[in-house]
Scaffold this active site. Structure first.
Site, mmCIF file in Angstrom:
data_model
loop_
_atom_site.group_PDB
_atom_site.id
_atom_site.type_symbol
_atom_site.label_atom_id
_atom_site.label_comp_id
_atom_site.label_asym_id
_atom_site.label_seq_id
_atom_site.Cartn_x
_atom_site.Cartn_y
_atom_site.Cartn_z
ATOM 1 N N TYR A 1 28.584 38.299 59.874
ATOM 2 C CA TYR A 1 29.583 39.510 59.968
ATOM 3 C C TYR A 1 29.204 40.828 59.620
ATOM 4 C CZ TYR A 1 33.401 36.683 61.504
ATOM 5 O OH TYR A 1 34.087 35.857 62.069
ATOM 6 N N LYS B 1 47.656 29.032 30.413
ATOM 7 C CA LYS B 1 48.445 29.892 31.027
ATOM 8 C C LYS B 1 47.278 29.540 32.496
ATOM 9 C CE LYS B 1 46.321 34.710 30.183
ATOM 10 N NZ LYS B 1 46.604 35.514 28.738
HETATM 11 C C1 LIG Z 1 44.856 35.413 27.805
HETATM 12 C C2 LIG Z 1 45.815 35.470 26.899
HETATM 13 C C3 LIG Z 1 44.688 35.232 25.447
HETATM 14 C C4 LIG Z 1 43.411 34.301 26.263
HETATM 15 O O1 LIG Z 1 42.597 35.744 26.045
HETATM 16 P P1 LIG Z 1 40.791 34.717 26.640
HETATM 17 O O2 LIG Z 1 40.055 35.793 26.787
HETATM 18 O O3 LIG Z 1 41.156 33.712 27.609
HETATM 19 O O4 LIG Z 1 40.269 33.713 25.099
HETATM 20 C C5 LIG Z 1 45.516 35.119 24.229
HETATM 21 N N1 LIG Z 1 46.380 35.628 23.635
HETATM 22 C C6 LIG Z 1 46.718 36.592 24.937
HETATM 23 C C7 LIG Z 1 48.191 37.130 23.410
HETATM 24 C C8 LIG Z 1 46.877 36.186 26.139
HETATM 25 O O5 LIG Z 1 47.521 36.623 27.381
#
Ligand SMILES: *Cc1c(COP(=O)(O)O)cnc(C)c1O
Length: 365
Positions: free
Chosen positions: A256, A35
């Site tokens: 800055y 994702k």
């Molecule tokens: C993002 C996600 C994962 C992966 O999680 P990590 O902490 O990056 O390993 C697994 N299951 C779901 C439902 C997620 O949304």
């Protein structure tokens, strides 16, 4: 010449980390979670290294189309399922498996016309209170799905809120066991943290693990453990060069707001990276950085296009010197994205996902 900033995606490290997750749960199948454009790495860039996974999990339908366009014929799981009824048409057409976490999604399925029944992952809200059916409503949802001709197979999933921390997963695991006790179907529970920390328990490994962050070389429970502890390798290096040098005298300030004042003569390198490249603006004086592979520190505020670094530990460094913001320097020294993130009050997740569009990216072994 373009600005000397560059992100490098390390395919061997991706392969290594994926193998590590398999090693942690050898009897489970592995969803490589891709994702958010593979956590900022780029789906197309990681695909070849991660095609050894059993499936790809993501939540954006456009990203699912991209994975299919790469030629992937295996499972793809939409972790949040459909967002509107017509998403189910794409699921049918591309053979996507999808989460079902609410009644609306079951209504849409019941009204969906398809030749190919769907594989769905029914999601239990075991305590995180984000998505999923409450335990007392889970069975009814399962029975509704089971009665639909549009559904071929029902798997069961939940997600842990505290796999990386002291609260742990026992309470959610118990809720999952209780709610799913005599239901058939494959199970998927563990993210990276649960898999690395709790996969000695076969109920956590289950049929499918869903690692994301660990595949991308970040320790899910930093600072308790770092990537060396988990034997993970950085998969993204953000590097740039020194584009200016200043010699400061005691009392001179940098950047800055003059937030850094020299208390002794010090040589400062100005580097071509700033918050517009995705480097966190909240990192302040002291944040680690590598110059020619030697650990030193950032001084003063991060500005849009530049950051100042202390060159004292690297007397040979000067104009053009290699600077590693996170990842691996040419000499092999590693600066984990987790350390930088912690200095900026955030997580490796956010930094890798926020790599800016303007940063050129190359893929290397
Ligand atoms: C993002 C996600 C994962 C992966 O999680 P990590 O902490 O990056 O390993 C697994 N299951 C779901 C439902 C997620 O949304």
């Amino acid at each position: 010449m373009p600005r000397p900033i560059l992100a490098t995606i390390h395919t061997e490290a991706l392969r290594h980390n994926l193998a590590r997750m398999r090693e942690a749960a050898p009897d489970a199948r592995v969803w490589a979670v891709v994702k958010a454009n593979a956590y900022g790495h780029g789906i197309e860039r990681v695909y070849d290294a991660l095609r050894g996974a059993d499936g790809f999990a993501l939540l954006d339908l456009l990203e699912a189309e991209r994975v299919r366009a790469l030629g992937w014929r295996g499972p793809i799981l939409l972790l949040e399922g459909a967002f509107e009824p017509r998403d189910l048409e794409l699921c049918s057409r591309l053979g996507l498996w999808h989460a079902v976490h609410c009644d609306e999604q079951i209504d849409w399925l019941a009204a969906h016309k398809t030749q190919v029944p769907h594989r769905v992952f029914l999601k239990l809200n075991s305590g995180m209170n984000r998505l999923g059916f409450a335990p007392q409503r889970f069975r009814a949802a399962w029975a509704r799905l089971d009665a639909l001709p549009q559904v071929e197979e029902i798997s069961l999933m939940t997600h842990f809120s505290d796999a990386d921390g002291p609260r742990g997963i026992a309470h959610q695991l118990a809720a999952f066991e209780e709610a799913t006790r005599d239901l058939p179907g494959e199970r998927s529970l563990g993210n990276s943290a649960a898999t690395l920390r709790h996969a000695a328990d076969p109920r956590v490994r289950a049929d499918w693990i869903r690692p994301g962050i660990a595949v991308y070389g970040s320790a899910p429970d930093f600072p308790q453990h770092d990537i060396a502890h988990w034997r993970l390798q950085p998969t993204m290096t953000l590097a740039t060069r020194v584009i200016g040098v200043q010699q400061l005298q005691p009392g001179d300030t940098v950047g800055y707001g003059s937030s850094f004042t020299a208390d002794a003569p010090v040589r400062i390198g100005v580097i071509a990276c700033g918050y517009a490249d995705g480097y966190p603006r909240h990192c302040s004086t002291g944040t680690p950085v590598l110059v020619e592979g030697v650990r030193t520190r950032l001084v003063g505020r991060v500005s849009m296009d530049m950051i100042a670094v202390d060159l004292s530990p690297v007397p040979q460094a000067g104009f053009g010197s290699e600077v590693t913001l996170w990842g691996r320097a040419t000499n092999g020294t590693v600066l984990s994205i987790d350390e930088v993130a912690a200095s900026g009050g955030t997580l490796g997740y956010e930094l890798m996902c926020a790599l800016a569009q303007r940063v050129p990216v190359v893929v290397a072994v």
